[in-house]
Design a protein around this motif. Structure first.
Motif, short mmCIF file in Angstrom:
data_model
loop_
_atom_site.label_atom_id
_atom_site.label_comp_id
_atom_site.label_asym_id
_atom_site.label_seq_id
_atom_site.Cartn_x
_atom_site.Cartn_y
_atom_site.Cartn_z
N PHE A 1 65.87 3.63 46.90
CA PHE A 1 64.63 3.52 46.13
C PHE A 1 64.93 2.90 44.76
N PHE B 1 59.87 6.61 52.55
CA PHE B 1 60.72 7.74 52.89
C PHE B 1 60.42 8.12 54.34
N GLY B 2 61.38 8.73 54.99
CA GLY B 2 61.20 9.17 56.36
C GLY B 2 62.12 8.50 57.35
N GLN C 1 65.22 8.15 57.18
CA GLN C 1 66.52 8.81 57.27
C GLN C 1 66.50 9.97 58.26
N ALA D 1 63.72 2.20 51.82
CA ALA D 1 63.92 3.55 52.36
C ALA D 1 65.34 4.04 52.09
#
Length: 306
Positions: free
Chosen positions: A166, A244-245, A247, A163
């Protein structure tokens, strides 16, 4: 720690909803009246109220095995990557531990099918062993490959690292691993084209054959275990291959995570609507593709990293 426990509880509670969502979406795509999204909870409630009948031909294994099928999966929920930034997670659990716990649950399910003294149970257990023997090596290779790309063999830490950074330099290896794991998700959860969870025909069933003689509380436990297994695989796919997500703030990260889960469930429903079930002797061809992609993922990782 409280957020960590709440995330585990939420995954446990949402598990029956995931399978109900798949069934409802499939019925909608087939122009049928969709089943209620809460049907999975209703089924569990009904089973808990029904009489539990045990065949006189069975041993004590049939009374203990349902709980041993569920227990490793519940333990696996504690080892999944975090769904929020700075959330607590177990960092030392690797591919072998995750695969081993899932394999242990499958072993007790096969033992349950064999103990029921039914031809259907033995047939389902032998087919499940046949499929599991191909799935588990591919699963170890796939999770190991993506962990190497993340720079840490721990599954939880790998999800956090992916995350944050990448692996753009290893995008080919990453895609190979994602394809392999998605095939394994379908195979391990008994979805079409590997198995059909909505039929009791002798020529098509694998999972259902092992639990035909179960009733009441025992059947409710097995159905709950099946839904939890799907959530485990969907969560691993969402954390490792859709990284992802994390952050974002906690509410947004949680919303994105569950959105990813439902997108994965929707993709499974789309495949089931547009794909016919494979004959049993053709299933190794599909699982062989998963093994090949897992090896390709490792090979390209080392080649591109050299």
């Amino acid at each position: 720690m409280i957020a960590y426990l709440l995330s585990i509880i939420s995954l446990f509670l949402i598990a029956p909803l995931m399978l109900s969502f798949i069934k409802s979406l499939k019925m909608f795509l087939l122009y049928k009246r969709p089943a209620p999204l809460l049907q999975g909870y209703r089924n569990l409630y009904k089973l808990l109220g029904k009489e539990t009948i045990i065949s006189s031909e069975t041993s004590q294994i049939s009374r203990v095995a349902p709980f041993l099928v569920l227990a490793p999966l519940l333990l696996t929920l504690f080892f999944l990557p975090p769904i929020v930034h700075s959330g607590f997670y177990v960092s030392f659990v690797d591919a072998f531990t995750i695969t081993g716990l899932i394999a242990l649950s499958t072993f007790f399910l096969m033992l349950l099918g064999l103990d029921c003294a039914s031809a259907f149970g033995g047939m389902g257990s032998s087919r499940e062993a046949f499929i599991a023997a191909l799935v588990e090596p591919a699963m170890v290779l796939t999770i190991f490959s993506v962990s190497m790309m993340a720079g840490d063999l721990g599954v939880g830490q790998a999800g956090v690292n992916l995350a944050a950074h990448f692996p753009r330099d290893h995008i080919a290896s990453f895609l190979f691993a994602a394809i392999s794991f998605y095939i394994l998700l379908i195979a391990e959860n008994g979805r079409i084209p590997v198995d059909n969870p909505e039929t009791h025909l002798e020529l098509t069933m694998v999972h259902e054959a092992m639990i035909l003689d179960l009733t009441g509380v025992y059947l409710a436990i097995i159905e709950l275990a099946a839904s939890i297994k799907f959530v485990i695989f969907a969560s691993l796919f969402a954390s490792l291959f859709l990284p992802f997500g994390l952050q974002f703030s906690a509410p947004v990260a949680i919303l994105l995570f569950y959105l990813k889960l439902f997108l994965i469930a929707a993709s499974v429903a789309l495949i089931e609507v547009n794909t016919a079930k494979l004959r049993l002797f053709k299933v190794p061809n599909l699982l062989g593709i998963a093994i090949i992609f897992a090896f390709l993922s490792l090979i390209t990782f080392y080649v591109l990293g050299a």
